[in-house]
Design a protein around this motif. Structure first.
Motif, mmCIF file in Angstrom:
data_model
loop_
_atom_site.group_PDB
_atom_site.id
_atom_site.type_symbol
_atom_site.label_atom_id
_atom_site.label_comp_id
_atom_site.label_asym_id
_atom_site.label_seq_id
_atom_site.Cartn_x
_atom_site.Cartn_y
_atom_site.Cartn_z
ATOM 1 N N LEU A 1 0.724 12.621 -9.595
ATOM 2 C CA LEU A 1 -0.649 13.790 -9.972
ATOM 3 C C LEU A 1 0.694 14.625 -10.603
ATOM 4 O O LEU A 1 -0.171 15.902 -10.921
ATOM 5 N N GLY A 2 1.743 14.902 -11.063
ATOM 6 C CA GLY A 2 2.302 16.077 -11.459
ATOM 7 C C GLY A 2 2.417 17.552 -10.564
ATOM 8 O O GLY A 2 2.255 16.937 -9.104
ATOM 9 N N ALA A 3 2.990 18.411 -11.089
ATOM 10 C CA ALA A 3 3.369 19.740 -10.858
ATOM 11 C C ALA A 3 2.409 20.828 -11.243
ATOM 12 O O ALA A 3 1.908 20.593 -11.866
ATOM 13 N N GLU B 1 0.796 -1.282 -0.358
ATOM 14 C CA GLU B 1 -0.150 0.019 -0.142
ATOM 15 C C GLU B 1 0.648 1.203 -0.046
ATOM 16 O O GLU B 1 0.827 2.394 -0.172
ATOM 17 N N HIS B 2 1.556 1.327 0.330
ATOM 18 C CA HIS B 2 2.748 2.662 1.047
ATOM 19 C C HIS B 2 3.048 2.902 -0.512
ATOM 20 O O HIS B 2 3.603 3.553 -0.587
ATOM 21 N N LEU C 1 0.903 6.589 -6.851
ATOM 22 C CA LEU C 1 -0.081 7.248 -7.507
ATOM 23 C C LEU C 1 0.094 8.730 -7.693
ATOM 24 O O LEU C 1 0.178 9.702 -7.958
ATOM 25 N N ASN C 2 0.371 9.079 -6.329
ATOM 26 C CA ASN C 2 0.522 10.104 -5.985
ATOM 27 C C ASN C 2 1.818 11.087 -6.985
ATOM 28 O O ASN C 2 1.464 12.454 -6.846
ATOM 29 N N GLU C 3 2.643 10.171 -6.941
ATOM 30 C CA GLU C 3 3.795 10.730 -8.086
ATOM 31 C C GLU C 3 3.211 11.052 -9.274
ATOM 32 O O GLU C 3 3.690 11.596 -10.442
ATOM 33 N N GLU D 1 2.227 2.021 -3.725
ATOM 34 C CA GLU D 1 1.300 2.570 -4.551
ATOM 35 C C GLU D 1 0.877 3.622 -4.047
ATOM 36 O O GLU D 1 0.699 4.564 -4.482
ATOM 37 N N THR D 2 0.789 3.497 -2.871
ATOM 38 C CA THR D 2 0.288 4.930 -2.772
ATOM 39 C C THR D 2 1.484 6.217 -2.918
ATOM 40 O O THR D 2 0.719 7.648 -3.725
ATOM 41 N N ILE D 3 2.579 5.948 -2.679
ATOM 42 C CA ILE D 3 3.629 7.041 -3.360
ATOM 43 C C ILE D 3 3.337 6.917 -4.843
ATOM 44 O O ILE D 3 2.986 8.595 -5.297
#
Lengths: 207, 228
Positions: B69-71, B58-59, B65-67, B61-63
């Motif tokens: 999202l772009g900037a 989970e840890h 997923l967030n990565e 895949e959460t990272i």
């Protein structure tokens, strides 16, 4: 299979793996400089935190333009309120708390707020529906699709713990709930994630 | 709204303090004492260790997923710094009258009564002279009033010369002036230039340069230059 070990043991500023020991000014120093009207310190703080704050807000509001507006407001608040920062929490935690407040205010203003707040628990957005989108994906993709399909509150706590690496105490400060509730909410978020995964054909064996 | 018990352990599946701490253990954000407790439990309980592997997944895949999202775009920083500059200008403007008042108070306090009396006489004379000049201006025909232009009006404080875009509406110009806390003080010149006052005090050259540079990027403005 490697032993399950924490990623970072030391969370002290002096051993921050990304900043190094004596190279960059600490966030608290920057806030002090900003309180005295130092524009350059503001730029440094912004460049250091804006991407993570943006991603945190984006996961809440789910709208890139809105997320950009919100982070602009967050840092403008920092500029105005820097002298009031008392150092009771890390600067990043303070930023997250401001960002969360602004993001939720944005959601409240938005007309379809009710859909976001009430229905997210039971109605996954079409693009996030694990059953529709993950049939042919690998395990990681399935898990990410299910993470995206969680309710706002569950997404928020999972992001804060796993991505933003916030402790129980820090999450409690940011979200404004007791520490025991933080642990319970995280537990339920993970349980819900397990259920979504099972629905998507990914049985992880828990809960 | 997510509904969940606040502090109650659910009965349908095992909820223990150690189980609840696994995500923070995996992220490395536990205090030392709790970390040691979890580590000991993991050594003694193979089933718990297997569940800890789920936390690791989970840890990760959460990272991921967030990565994805772009900037945010660079315009966020530009807008933020423009807003900050505007607030700094406004603050300087607000502080300026106080500074003048303090200077005047100090200056008058240092003068003797005789000197003050002489100064007051000169001041009265100057006011009378100004009144006479104003009377002269207003009694002349309107066509003879000298036209405004660069250099025609020298002002205290910080000013800039600006030419607005032809398509700019009055509302947009008003909004522009509001954004920069500026006021129109002179113009237009034959070239369509206006003098705008940015602050009561003199801004530092670099700061004025930044403000003018930002003005140039505004679509309402066709030309902007610091008024040296």
């Amino acid at each position: 299979m490697r032993a399950f070990e924490p990623l970072f043991i030391c969370r002290d500023k002096l051993c921050n793996p990304t900043l190094g020991a004596m190279q960059a000014p600490a966030d608290e120093t920057l806030i002090g400089q900003i309180a005295r009207g130092d524009r350059l310190a503001m730029q440094v703080l912004f460049s250091r935190h804006h991407v993570r704050i943006y991603r945190f807000v984006l996961r809440v509001v789910r709208d890139e333009m809105a997320a950009e507006d919100v982070i602009g407001e967050v840092f403008l608040d920092v500029w105005r309120q820097a002298s009031r920062f008392e150092g009771r929490s890390a600067v990043s935690t303070w930023l997250m708390a401001i960002a969360r407040f602004k993001a939720l205010s944005f959601l409240r203003k938005r007309r379809d707020d009710a859909l976001d707040e009430q229905a997210a628990e039971s109605i996954e957005e079409p693009s996030d529906d694990p059953e529709l989108t993950v049939a042919k994906q690998d395990k990681g993709e399935k898990l990410r699709a299910c993470l995206a399909g969680l309710s706002r509150e569950h997404r928020e706590i999972i992001d804060l713990v796993y991505y933003h690496e916030k402790s129980v105490e820090e999450v409690a400060l940011i979200v404004g709930i007791p520490e025991n509730t933080v642990k319970t909410r995280m537990f339920y978020a993970r349980k819900k994630l397990g259920e979504l995964c099972r629905m998507a054909g990914l049985d992880r064996g828990w809960p | 709204m997510t509904t969940e018990p606040q502090d109650i352990a659910p009965q349908d599946f095992a909820f223990t303090e150690i189980e609840a701490l696994l995500p923070w253990y995996g992220a490395g954000t536990l205090r030392r004492r709790e970390r040691q407790r979890v580590a000991a439990a993991l050594r003694d309980d193979p089933a718990l260790a297997r569940r800890a592997d789920l936390v690791r997944e989970e840890h990760a895949e959460t990272i991921r997923l967030n990565e994805t999202l772009g900037a945010p775009s660079p315009r966020v920083a530009a807008r933020l710094m423009a807003a900050i500059d505007t607030e700094m200008l406004a603050a300087q403007r607000a502080a300026a009258p106080g500074a003048v008042a303090r200077w005047l108070t100090g200056a008058f306090a240092s003068l003797s009564p005789r000197t003050l009396a002489v100064a007051a006489s000169f001041a009265t004379l100057a006011i009378a002279l100004q009144a006479f000049m104003l009377l002269d201006v207003f009694t002349k025909p309107s066509g003879s009033v000298p036209s405004a232009g660069p250099g025609a009006t020298r002002l205290h404080g910080t000013t800039a010369m600006v030419r607005f875009a032809r398509q700019a509406s009055a509302a947009e110009i008003t909004n522009f002036l509001h954004t920069y806390q500026a006021t129109l003080v002179d113009g237009p010149t034959p070239g369509g230039l206006y003098r705008v006052k940015l602050a009561m005090s003199s801004l530092a050259k670099e700061e004025l340069g930044r403000v003018v540079q930002r003005m140039r990027q505004d679509r309402v403005v066709e030309f902007a230059e610091a008024d040296e």
